[in-house]
Design a protein around this motif. Structure first.
Motif, short mmCIF file in Angstrom:
data_model
loop_
_atom_site.label_atom_id
_atom_site.label_comp_id
_atom_site.label_asym_id
_atom_site.label_seq_id
_atom_site.Cartn_x
_atom_site.Cartn_y
_atom_site.Cartn_z
N ASP A 1 0.86 -1.19 0.00
CA ASP A 1 0.00 0.00 0.00
C ASP A 1 0.89 1.24 0.00
N CYS A 2 1.59 1.44 -1.14
CA CYS A 2 2.53 2.56 -1.26
C CYS A 2 2.69 2.90 -2.74
N PRO A 3 3.33 4.01 -3.05
CA PRO A 3 3.51 4.41 -4.46
C PRO A 3 4.28 3.35 -5.26
N LYS A 4 4.03 3.33 -6.55
CA LYS A 4 4.66 2.34 -7.42
C LYS A 4 6.18 2.40 -7.37
N ASP A 5 6.76 3.60 -7.31
CA ASP A 5 8.22 3.68 -7.26
C ASP A 5 8.77 3.06 -5.98
N GLU A 6 8.02 3.17 -4.89
CA GLU A 6 8.43 2.52 -3.64
C GLU A 6 8.28 1.00 -3.77
N GLN A 7 7.20 0.56 -4.40
CA GLN A 7 7.02 -0.87 -4.63
C GLN A 7 8.19 -1.42 -5.44
N ASP A 8 8.56 -0.72 -6.50
CA ASP A 8 9.68 -1.14 -7.34
C ASP A 8 10.97 -1.23 -6.54
N ARG A 9 11.22 -0.23 -5.72
CA ARG A 9 12.44 -0.19 -4.92
C ARG A 9 12.47 -1.36 -3.93
N LEU A 10 11.35 -1.60 -3.27
CA LEU A 10 11.28 -2.69 -2.29
C LEU A 10 11.46 -4.06 -2.96
N LEU A 11 10.80 -4.25 -4.09
CA LEU A 11 10.89 -5.54 -4.77
C LEU A 11 12.28 -5.74 -5.39
N LEU A 12 12.92 -4.66 -5.78
CA LEU A 12 14.29 -4.77 -6.28
C LEU A 12 15.22 -5.27 -5.18
N SER A 13 15.03 -4.76 -3.97
CA SER A 13 15.86 -5.22 -2.86
C SER A 13 15.60 -6.69 -2.55
N VAL A 14 14.35 -7.12 -2.67
CA VAL A 14 14.01 -8.54 -2.45
C VAL A 14 14.67 -9.39 -3.53
N ASN A 15 14.60 -8.91 -4.77
CA ASN A 15 15.18 -9.68 -5.87
C ASN A 15 16.70 -9.82 -5.70
N LYS A 16 17.35 -8.78 -5.20
CA LYS A 16 18.79 -8.86 -4.93
C LYS A 16 19.08 -9.94 -3.89
N GLN A 17 18.23 -10.03 -2.86
CA GLN A 17 18.38 -11.08 -1.85
C GLN A 17 18.24 -12.46 -2.48
N VAL A 18 17.26 -12.59 -3.38
CA VAL A 18 17.03 -13.88 -4.04
C VAL A 18 18.25 -14.26 -4.89
N ILE A 19 18.81 -13.30 -5.60
CA ILE A 19 20.00 -13.57 -6.43
C ILE A 19 21.16 -14.04 -5.55
N GLU A 20 21.37 -13.35 -4.43
CA GLU A 20 22.44 -13.75 -3.51
C GLU A 20 22.18 -15.15 -2.94
N LEU A 21 20.93 -15.42 -2.64
CA LEU A 21 20.55 -16.73 -2.12
C LEU A 21 20.85 -17.81 -3.15
N GLN A 22 20.56 -17.53 -4.42
CA GLN A 22 20.80 -18.50 -5.48
C GLN A 22 22.30 -18.72 -5.72
N VAL A 23 23.10 -17.68 -5.54
CA VAL A 23 24.55 -17.83 -5.68
C VAL A 23 25.07 -18.81 -4.63
N ASP A 24 24.57 -18.66 -3.41
CA ASP A 24 24.99 -19.54 -2.31
C ASP A 24 24.38 -20.94 -2.40
N ASN A 25 23.23 -21.03 -3.07
CA ASN A 25 22.49 -22.31 -3.18
C ASN A 25 22.05 -22.51 -4.62
N PRO A 26 22.96 -22.91 -5.51
CA PRO A 26 22.63 -22.97 -6.95
C PRO A 26 21.48 -23.92 -7.31
N ASN A 27 21.20 -24.90 -6.46
CA ASN A 27 20.13 -25.86 -6.76
C ASN A 27 18.79 -25.45 -6.17
N LEU A 28 18.73 -24.26 -5.61
CA LEU A 28 17.50 -23.79 -4.97
C LEU A 28 16.40 -23.63 -6.01
#
Length: 85
Positions: free
Chosen positions: A19-46
């Motif tokens: 429940d926030c502006p689209k640019d904030e949504q984009d920023r928040l989801l970008l940070s989540v996606n960065k976490q997912v990428i890091e997680l996949q680097v550490d766990n390639p079979n995830l």
């Protein structure tokens, strides 16, 4: 490629609960996606289920992301979202 499509669907679901502006949504989801990428680097079979287990259900992830926002941003957005009939 299937994982990317599944994640897009997941992020779209999270976005529905933000429940926030689209640019904030984009920023928040970008940070989540960065976490997912890091997680996949550490766990390639995830797989998708493992990622969702790490992130949580879309609604709970959105709630925790909303806590990162300043109350001013949320309040201003809610005022703009009010529609008078």
């Amino acid at each position: 490629m299937m994982l990317a499509n599944d994640l897009k669907t997941y992020y779209d679901e999270v976005r529905r609960y933000l429940d926030c502006p689209k640019d904030e949504q984009d920023r928040l989801l970008l940070s989540v996606n960065k976490q997912v990428i890091e997680l996949q680097v550490d766990n390639p079979n995830l797989d998708y289920d493992g990622i969702v287990e790490f992130l949580g259900e879309p609604e709970s992830l959105a709630a925790s992301l909303m806590e990162r926002l300043s109350p001013d941003v949320v309040q201003k957005f809610k005022k703009k979202s009010v529609v008078f009939v």
